[in-house]
Design an enzyme around this catalytic site. Structure first.
Site, PDB file in Angstrom:
ATOM      1  N   ARG A  37      41.349 -13.982  28.694  1.00  0.00           N
ATOM      2  CA  ARG A  37      41.125 -14.514  30.053  1.00  0.00           C
ATOM      3  C   ARG A  37      42.217 -15.494  30.472  1.00  0.00           C
ATOM      4  O   ARG A  37      41.945 -16.456  31.190  1.00  0.00           O
ATOM      5  CB  ARG A  37      39.758 -15.216  30.157  1.00  0.00           C
ATOM      6  N   ARG A  41      40.396 -17.761  36.657  1.00  0.00           N
ATOM      7  CA  ARG A  41      40.091 -18.906  37.529  1.00  0.00           C
ATOM      8  C   ARG A  41      40.674 -20.234  37.078  1.00  0.00           C
ATOM      9  O   ARG A  41      40.691 -21.184  37.852  1.00  0.00           O
ATOM     10  CB  ARG A  41      38.575 -19.011  37.712  1.00  0.00           C
ATOM     11  N   ARG A  50      43.314 -14.160  44.705  1.00  0.00           N
ATOM     12  CA  ARG A  50      42.052 -13.426  44.729  1.00  0.00           C
ATOM     13  C   ARG A  50      41.249 -13.671  46.011  1.00  0.00           C
ATOM     14  O   ARG A  50      40.358 -12.864  46.337  1.00  0.00           O
ATOM     15  CB  ARG A  50      41.198 -13.850  43.523  1.00  0.00           C
ATOM     16  N   ASP A  86      38.846  -5.196  34.065  1.00  0.00           N
ATOM     17  CA  ASP A  86      37.545  -5.665  33.585  1.00  0.00           C
ATOM     18  C   ASP A  86      36.914  -4.543  32.777  1.00  0.00           C
ATOM     19  O   ASP A  86      37.246  -3.371  32.973  1.00  0.00           O
ATOM     20  CB  ASP A  86      36.627  -6.063  34.746  1.00  0.00           C
ATOM     21  N   TYR A 161      25.173  -3.880  29.336  1.00  0.00           N
ATOM     22  CA  TYR A 161      25.148  -4.051  30.794  1.00  0.00           C
ATOM     23  C   TYR A 161      24.395  -2.907  31.464  1.00  0.00           C
ATOM     24  O   TYR A 161      23.630  -3.114  32.417  1.00  0.00           O
ATOM     25  CB  TYR A 161      26.578  -4.150  31.360  1.00  0.00           C
TER      26      TYR A 161
HETATM   27  O1  CP3 Z   1      43.261 -12.345  31.200  1.00  0.00           O
HETATM   28  C1  CP3 Z   1      42.467 -11.527  30.677  1.00  0.00           C
HETATM   29  O2  CP3 Z   1      41.911 -11.747  29.582  1.00  0.00           O
HETATM   30  C2  CP3 Z   1      42.264 -10.180  31.341  1.00  0.00           C
HETATM   31  C3  CP3 Z   1      41.186 -10.140  32.198  1.00  0.00           C
HETATM   32  C4  CP3 Z   1      39.748  -9.814  31.805  1.00  0.00           C
HETATM   33  C5  CP3 Z   1      38.729  -9.924  32.769  1.00  0.00           C
HETATM   34  N1  CP3 Z   1      37.582  -9.419  32.240  1.00  0.00           N
HETATM   35  C6  CP3 Z   1      38.933 -10.422  34.114  1.00  0.00           C
HETATM   36  C7  CP3 Z   1      37.770 -11.019  34.795  1.00  0.00           C
HETATM   37  C8  CP3 Z   1      39.167  -9.299  30.641  1.00  0.00           C
HETATM   38  C9  CP3 Z   1      39.810  -9.031  29.308  1.00  0.00           C
HETATM   39  C10 CP3 Z   1      37.800  -9.058  30.928  1.00  0.00           C
HETATM   40  C11 CP3 Z   1      36.858  -8.441  29.988  1.00  0.00           C
HETATM   41  C12 CP3 Z   1      35.426  -8.677  30.164  1.00  0.00           C
HETATM   42  N2  CP3 Z   1      34.688  -8.625  31.323  1.00  0.00           N
HETATM   43  C13 CP3 Z   1      34.547  -8.871  29.093  1.00  0.00           C
HETATM   44  C14 CP3 Z   1      34.946  -8.917  27.654  1.00  0.00           C
HETATM   45  C15 CP3 Z   1      35.596 -10.209  27.323  1.00  0.00           C
HETATM   46  C16 CP3 Z   1      34.630 -11.359  27.192  1.00  0.00           C
HETATM   47  O3  CP3 Z   1      34.741 -12.281  28.010  1.00  0.00           O
HETATM   48  O4  CP3 Z   1      33.843 -11.330  26.269  1.00  0.00           O
HETATM   49  C17 CP3 Z   1      33.254  -9.005  29.620  1.00  0.00           C
HETATM   50  C18 CP3 Z   1      31.981  -9.271  28.852  1.00  0.00           C
HETATM   51  C19 CP3 Z   1      33.352  -8.832  31.041  1.00  0.00           C
HETATM   52  C20 CP3 Z   1      32.263  -8.828  32.033  1.00  0.00           C
HETATM   53  C21 CP3 Z   1      32.505  -9.859  33.067  1.00  0.00           C
HETATM   54  N3  CP3 Z   1      33.383  -9.689  34.114  1.00  0.00           N
HETATM   55  C22 CP3 Z   1      31.990 -11.192  33.143  1.00  0.00           C
HETATM   56  C23 CP3 Z   1      30.994 -11.778  32.174  1.00  0.00           C
HETATM   57  C24 CP3 Z   1      32.588 -11.814  34.261  1.00  0.00           C
HETATM   58  C25 CP3 Z   1      32.447 -13.243  34.731  1.00  0.00           C
HETATM   59  C26 CP3 Z   1      31.506 -13.366  35.879  1.00  0.00           C
HETATM   60  C27 CP3 Z   1      31.584 -14.756  36.495  1.00  0.00           C
HETATM   61  O5  CP3 Z   1      31.910 -14.852  37.683  1.00  0.00           O
HETATM   62  O6  CP3 Z   1      31.335 -15.741  35.774  1.00  0.00           O
HETATM   63  C28 CP3 Z   1      33.442 -10.857  34.843  1.00  0.00           C
HETATM   64  C29 CP3 Z   1      34.318 -11.057  36.018  1.00  0.00           C
HETATM   65  C30 CP3 Z   1      35.727 -11.324  35.664  1.00  0.00           C
HETATM   66  N4  CP3 Z   1      36.498 -10.505  34.878  1.00  0.00           N
HETATM   67  C31 CP3 Z   1      36.537 -12.392  36.125  1.00  0.00           C
HETATM   68  C32 CP3 Z   1      37.822 -12.194  35.593  1.00  0.00           C
HETATM   69  C33 CP3 Z   1      39.043 -13.033  35.831  1.00  0.00           C
HETATM   70  C34 CP3 Z   1      36.086 -13.481  37.079  1.00  0.00           C
HETATM   71  C35 CP3 Z   1      36.120 -12.904  38.444  1.00  0.00           C
HETATM   72  C36 CP3 Z   1      36.484 -13.939  39.474  1.00  0.00           C
HETATM   73  O7  CP3 Z   1      37.638 -14.387  39.487  1.00  0.00           O
HETATM   74  O8  CP3 Z   1      35.624 -14.258  40.286  1.00  0.00           O
END
Ligand code: CP3
Length: 353
Positions: A37, A41, A50, A86, A161
């Site tokens: 990540r 954010r 974004r 994602d 999920y």
């Molecule tokens: O920089 C990186 O690591 C690449 C980006 C990345 C994202 N999601 C971007 C993202 C990666 C590797 C993921 C994988 C992901 N997504 C996982 C596995 C990794 C982990 O964290 O265990 C999982 C479980 C998800 C599912 C998911 N997508 C969640 C739990 C969330 C957060 C929701 C929230 O708003 O709290 C997302 C959304 C997400 N994916 C964001 C990002 C940057 C946030 C979106 C935003 O900017 O509003």
């Protein structure tokens, strides 16, 4: 319409890239470091880009996804980029009704609970993820000698999920399906292994230099259940990438009891969260696998001296593995001060590999 001119292949010499050397179990010139990540954010430039774009739409817009992927590479000087995407992108691309709700996470319109539901789950065709492979192509042109990591969610984490309908603390419906209807469970996992395999193979064909399989929620399972209900499917995904020789990283949270089993799934590198020190993780995985990890992301909120002390400890412990890729034990928390991350990269680069 004129036929599209095929893009010239991008020539990159990554033989000396510290990240790839460590992932192969060699001792590179410095300890490579990147952050799960790292794009997201914590970066004001990410929040600015974004604004006004839905998360999944952003993942599927090549210019935007490319720029977001590059932001942390420019800012922090990390040793690898991770594709901005994602884990639910391949489900969405295949036509599954899924959204990412800000502050919540992925939400599925029609949860999967029966064999009929499983049979309605559409397969993924590689052309459905063309925006992702196009993003990879753009990135290879921009990244020079910085390796690009592709990724996918592992079958269990995706299944959670799909079955729960959204994020879940206890994964109770998922486990209920697993125990009550093992045939339905295995049918679901087999479909998800196909989807994940197709998605990763498309990224590898497009040129990513490594892949990470995120089984973020596998730590909810006992080792016995993991071996019976999950390992065969994750193994099929990872073994499907035996040919091309790109390093495969296998990561989950709270997986201390599963590290040996996860190492058996066919990964080259095992990702470790902060709960198990890397020297102990090396012992649990038989000393055969390079390790990735494992600074607690919450440590980045402590004072400078504590961050430094913890980072030095992790570098020391990492020396007991055949290779060490420095990372956090899970993703960067959104409130993290990005300057702390930049300083951490600088520090890790001064430490003896
Ligand atoms: O920089 C990186 O690591 C690449 C980006 C990345 C994202 N999601 C971007 C993202 C990666 C590797 C993921 C994988 C992901 N997504 C996982 C596995 C990794 C982990 O964290 O265990 C999982 C479980 C998800 C599912 C998911 N997508 C969640 C739990 C969330 C957060 C929701 C929230 O708003 O709290 C997302 C959304 C997400 N994916 C964001 C990002 C940057 C946030 C979106 C935003 O900017 O509003």
């Amino acid at each position: 319409m004129a036929p599209a001119v095929p893009a010239l292949p991008v020539r990159r010499d990554l033989r000396a890239a510290p990240f790839l050397r460590a992932a192969r179990g060699e001792r590179p010139s410095r300890i490579p470091v990147w952050f799960m990540r790292q794009a997201g954010r914590s970066l004001p430039e990410y929040r600015a880009l974004r604004a006004g774009h839905d998360m999944l739409a952003a993942c599927l817009t090549p210019d935007l996804a490319c720029e977001i992927t590059l932001q942390p590479v420019r800012r922090h000087g990390v040793d690898a980029a991770i594709l901005f995407s994602d884990i639910v992108v391949p489900l969405y691309a295949a036509g599954v009704g899924v959204r990412i709700v800000p502050g919540t996470g992925p939400v599925v319109a029609e949860p999967i609970r029966t064999l009929d539901d499983v049979e309605r789950l559409p397969p993924l065709h590689p052309e459905q993820v063309a925006p992702v492979t196009e993003t990879v192509g753009l990135l290879l042109r921009e990244l020079g000698e910085t390796p690009l990591i592709g990724f996918a969610g592992a079958p269990f984490t995706l299944a959670s999920y799909l079955v729960e309908g959204g994020p879940s603390r206890n994964h109770e419906r998922t486990k209920a399906l697993m125990y009550s209807a093992p045939d339905v469970w295995h049918a679901l996992m087999a479909r998800l292994a196909d989807l994940t395999g197709t998605f990763l193979q498309a990224q590898v064909a497009a040129g990513v230099d490594a892949v990470q399989l995120f089984d973020s929620w596998a730590g909810a399972l006992s080792e016995r259940d993991y071996r019976e209900y999950v390992l065969p499917h994750s193994t099929r995904v990872l073994r499907g990438l035996d040919g091309p020789g790109v390093p495969r990283i296998h990561f989950g949270v709270g997986t201390g009891e599963l590290l040996a089993a996860m190492a058996e799934a066919g990964a080259d590198v095992v990702g470790v969260d902060w709960r198990v020190p890397l020297d102990e993780a090396a012992r649990r995985t038989g000393g055969t696998h390079p390790l990735q990890g494992n600074l607690d992301p919450a440590v980045l909120f402590a004072d400078r001296a504590s961050v430094e002390a913890q980072a030095r400890r992790i570098a020391d412990e990492g020396r007991s593995a055949p290779g060490h890729v420095f990372n956090l034990g899970h993703g960067v928390l959104p409130e993290t001060d990005p300057d702390v991350l930049t300083r951490l990269v600088e520090l890790v680069h001064t430490l003896r590999p």
